[in-house]
Design a protein around this motif. Structure first.
Motif, PDB file in Angstrom:
ATOM      1  N   ILE A  13       6.167   7.270  11.123  1.00  0.00           N
ATOM      2  CA  ILE A  13       5.041   6.987  10.220  1.00  0.00           C
ATOM      3  C   ILE A  13       4.794   5.489  10.132  1.00  0.00           C
ATOM      4  O   ILE A  13       3.650   5.032  10.159  1.00  0.00           O
ATOM      5  CB  ILE A  13       5.305   7.605   8.835  1.00  0.00           C
ATOM      6  CG1 ILE A  13       5.238   9.127   8.921  1.00  0.00           C
ATOM      7  CG2 ILE A  13       4.301   7.093   7.810  1.00  0.00           C
ATOM      8  CD1 ILE A  13       5.672   9.842   7.680  1.00  0.00           C
ATOM      9  N   LEU A  14       5.859   4.704  10.044  1.00  0.00           N
ATOM     10  CA  LEU A  14       5.689   3.252   9.968  1.00  0.00           C
ATOM     11  C   LEU A  14       5.147   2.681  11.271  1.00  0.00           C
ATOM     12  O   LEU A  14       4.348   1.738  11.251  1.00  0.00           O
ATOM     13  CB  LEU A  14       7.012   2.588   9.599  1.00  0.00           C
ATOM     14  CG  LEU A  14       7.451   2.772   8.147  1.00  0.00           C
ATOM     15  CD1 LEU A  14       8.825   2.137   7.932  1.00  0.00           C
ATOM     16  CD2 LEU A  14       6.449   2.193   7.192  1.00  0.00           C
ATOM     17  N   GLN A  16       3.144   4.198  13.314  1.00  0.00           N
ATOM     18  CA  GLN A  16       1.729   4.533  13.352  1.00  0.00           C
ATOM     19  C   GLN A  16       0.935   3.628  12.417  1.00  0.00           C
ATOM     20  O   GLN A  16      -0.157   3.179  12.747  1.00  0.00           O
ATOM     21  CB  GLN A  16       1.532   5.991  12.951  1.00  0.00           C
ATOM     22  CG  GLN A  16       0.086   6.425  12.990  1.00  0.00           C
ATOM     23  CD  GLN A  16      -0.087   7.860  12.524  1.00  0.00           C
ATOM     24  OE1 GLN A  16       0.859   8.496  12.081  1.00  0.00           O
ATOM     25  NE2 GLN A  16      -1.302   8.357  12.619  1.00  0.00           N
ATOM     26  N   THR A  17       1.496   3.325  11.267  1.00  0.00           N
ATOM     27  CA  THR A  17       0.802   2.481  10.299  1.00  0.00           C
ATOM     28  C   THR A  17       0.676   1.051  10.791  1.00  0.00           C
ATOM     29  O   THR A  17      -0.368   0.423  10.654  1.00  0.00           O
ATOM     30  CB  THR A  17       1.548   2.513   8.954  1.00  0.00           C
ATOM     31  OG1 THR A  17       1.659   3.864   8.526  1.00  0.00           O
ATOM     32  CG2 THR A  17       0.808   1.712   7.905  1.00  0.00           C
ATOM     33  N   PHE A  18       1.739   0.528  11.363  1.00  0.00           N
ATOM     34  CA  PHE A  18       1.766  -0.864  11.804  1.00  0.00           C
ATOM     35  C   PHE A  18       1.643  -0.970  13.325  1.00  0.00           C
ATOM     36  O   PHE A  18       2.290  -1.795  13.954  1.00  0.00           O
ATOM     37  CB  PHE A  18       3.054  -1.538  11.335  1.00  0.00           C
ATOM     38  CG  PHE A  18       3.192  -1.584   9.845  1.00  0.00           C
ATOM     39  CD1 PHE A  18       2.352  -2.366   9.082  1.00  0.00           C
ATOM     40  CD2 PHE A  18       4.143  -0.822   9.204  1.00  0.00           C
ATOM     41  CE1 PHE A  18       2.467  -2.407   7.709  1.00  0.00           C
ATOM     42  CE2 PHE A  18       4.273  -0.855   7.828  1.00  0.00           C
ATOM     43  CZ  PHE A  18       3.432  -1.645   7.080  1.00  0.00           C
ATOM     44  N   SER A  19       0.761  -0.162  13.931  1.00  0.00           N
ATOM     45  CA  SER A  19       0.638  -0.136  15.385  1.00  0.00           C
ATOM     46  C   SER A  19       0.125  -1.463  15.940  1.00  0.00           C
ATOM     47  O   SER A  19       0.581  -1.910  16.999  1.00  0.00           O
ATOM     48  CB  SER A  19      -0.274   1.008  15.810  1.00  0.00           C
ATOM     49  OG  SER A  19      -1.559   0.840  15.250  1.00  0.00           O
ATOM     50  N   LYS A  20      -0.782  -2.123  15.249  1.00  0.00           N
ATOM     51  CA  LYS A  20      -1.286  -3.412  15.736  1.00  0.00           C
ATOM     52  C   LYS A  20      -0.206  -4.481  15.672  1.00  0.00           C
ATOM     53  O   LYS A  20      -0.135  -5.348  16.540  1.00  0.00           O
ATOM     54  CB  LYS A  20      -2.512  -3.837  14.933  1.00  0.00           C
ATOM     55  CG  LYS A  20      -3.707  -2.956  15.204  1.00  0.00           C
ATOM     56  CD  LYS A  20      -4.916  -3.399  14.446  1.00  0.00           C
ATOM     57  CE  LYS A  20      -6.053  -2.428  14.748  1.00  0.00           C
ATOM     58  NZ  LYS A  20      -7.235  -2.728  14.008  1.00  0.00           N
ATOM     59  N   ASP A  66      -7.230   4.697  17.601  1.00  0.00           N
ATOM     60  CA  ASP A  66      -7.261   4.909  16.150  1.00  0.00           C
ATOM     61  C   ASP A  66      -8.613   5.485  15.718  1.00  0.00           C
ATOM     62  O   ASP A  66      -8.682   6.369  14.867  1.00  0.00           O
ATOM     63  CB  ASP A  66      -7.003   3.604  15.401  1.00  0.00           C
ATOM     64  CG  ASP A  66      -5.566   3.150  15.476  1.00  0.00           C
ATOM     65  OD1 ASP A  66      -4.707   3.958  15.888  1.00  0.00           O
ATOM     66  OD2 ASP A  66      -5.304   1.978  15.135  1.00  0.00           O
ATOM     67  N   ASN A  70      -9.302   9.086  13.951  1.00  0.00           N
ATOM     68  CA  ASN A  70     -10.021   9.198  12.680  1.00  0.00           C
ATOM     69  C   ASN A  70     -11.208  10.139  12.787  1.00  0.00           C
ATOM     70  O   ASN A  70     -11.507  10.883  11.860  1.00  0.00           O
ATOM     71  CB  ASN A  70     -10.492   7.833  12.195  1.00  0.00           C
ATOM     72  CG  ASN A  70      -9.370   6.997  11.646  1.00  0.00           C
ATOM     73  OD1 ASN A  70      -8.312   7.518  11.294  1.00  0.00           O
ATOM     74  ND2 ASN A  70      -9.586   5.697  11.582  1.00  0.00           N
TER      75      ASN A  70
END
Length: 125
Positions: A13-14, A16-20, A66, A70
C-alpha cells in the motif's frame, strides 16, 4: 505468519501511495548507470541532460498508469454540501427583554429572555 502478511500488505500500500517517490529514489540511486546507458542524449554532453530524459519518461509512464487505474475504478461522483447559509434570519427582538445587573466588573452581565418562547404549555379544552 500473520505479522508477515500484515507487514507485506502495508508495504504494498505504501509503495502504491508513494510510487513517484520510488521512481525519484531509483533515479538518484542509479544516476550514473542511467547517464551512461539509458540516456537518450548521452552522445551530446553539452545538453547536460544527466538522465533527466529517462526520469521524465518514467514519471510520465507512472502518471499514465495512475490515470488509467483511476479511470477504471472511478464511480459516479456525488457532491455533498457541507455548508448551508440561511437566506432568512428569524429575529425575536420585539419579544425580548434585556436585563442588566450592576457589577463592579467592566463588562456587566446581561441576559436575554424571550417571553414568547419560554412559557408553560397551555391546554385548550
Amino acid at each position: 505468519m500473520k505479522n508477515i502478511f500484515v507487514i507485506s500488505l502495508i508495504a504494498v500500500i505504501l509503495l502504491q501511495t508513494f510510487s513517484k517517490v520510488v521512481v525519484l529514489a531509483d533515479y538518484q540511486a542509479n544516476k550514473a548507470y542511467i547517464m551512461e546507458f539509458l540516456c537518450i542524449n548521452r552522445d551530446k554532453p553539452e545538453l547536460k541532460c544527466e538522465g533527466k530524459c529517462h526520469l521524465t519518461k518514467k514519471l510520465k509512464a507512472q502518471h499514465d498508469s495512475d490515470k488509467q487505474a483511476n479511470e477504471r475504478g472511478q464511480k459516479q461522483e456525488v457532491q455533498v454540501n457541507l455548508f448551508y447559509q440561511c437566506m432568512f434570519a428569524f429575529s425575536a427582538r420585539r419579544f425580548a427583554t434585556m436585563v442588566s445587573y450592576p457589577s463592579v466588573y467592566s463588562c456587566a452581565y446581561r441576559s436575554v429572555t424571550y417571553h414568547s418562547i419560554f412559557h408553560p404549555p397551555r391546554f385548550i379544552v
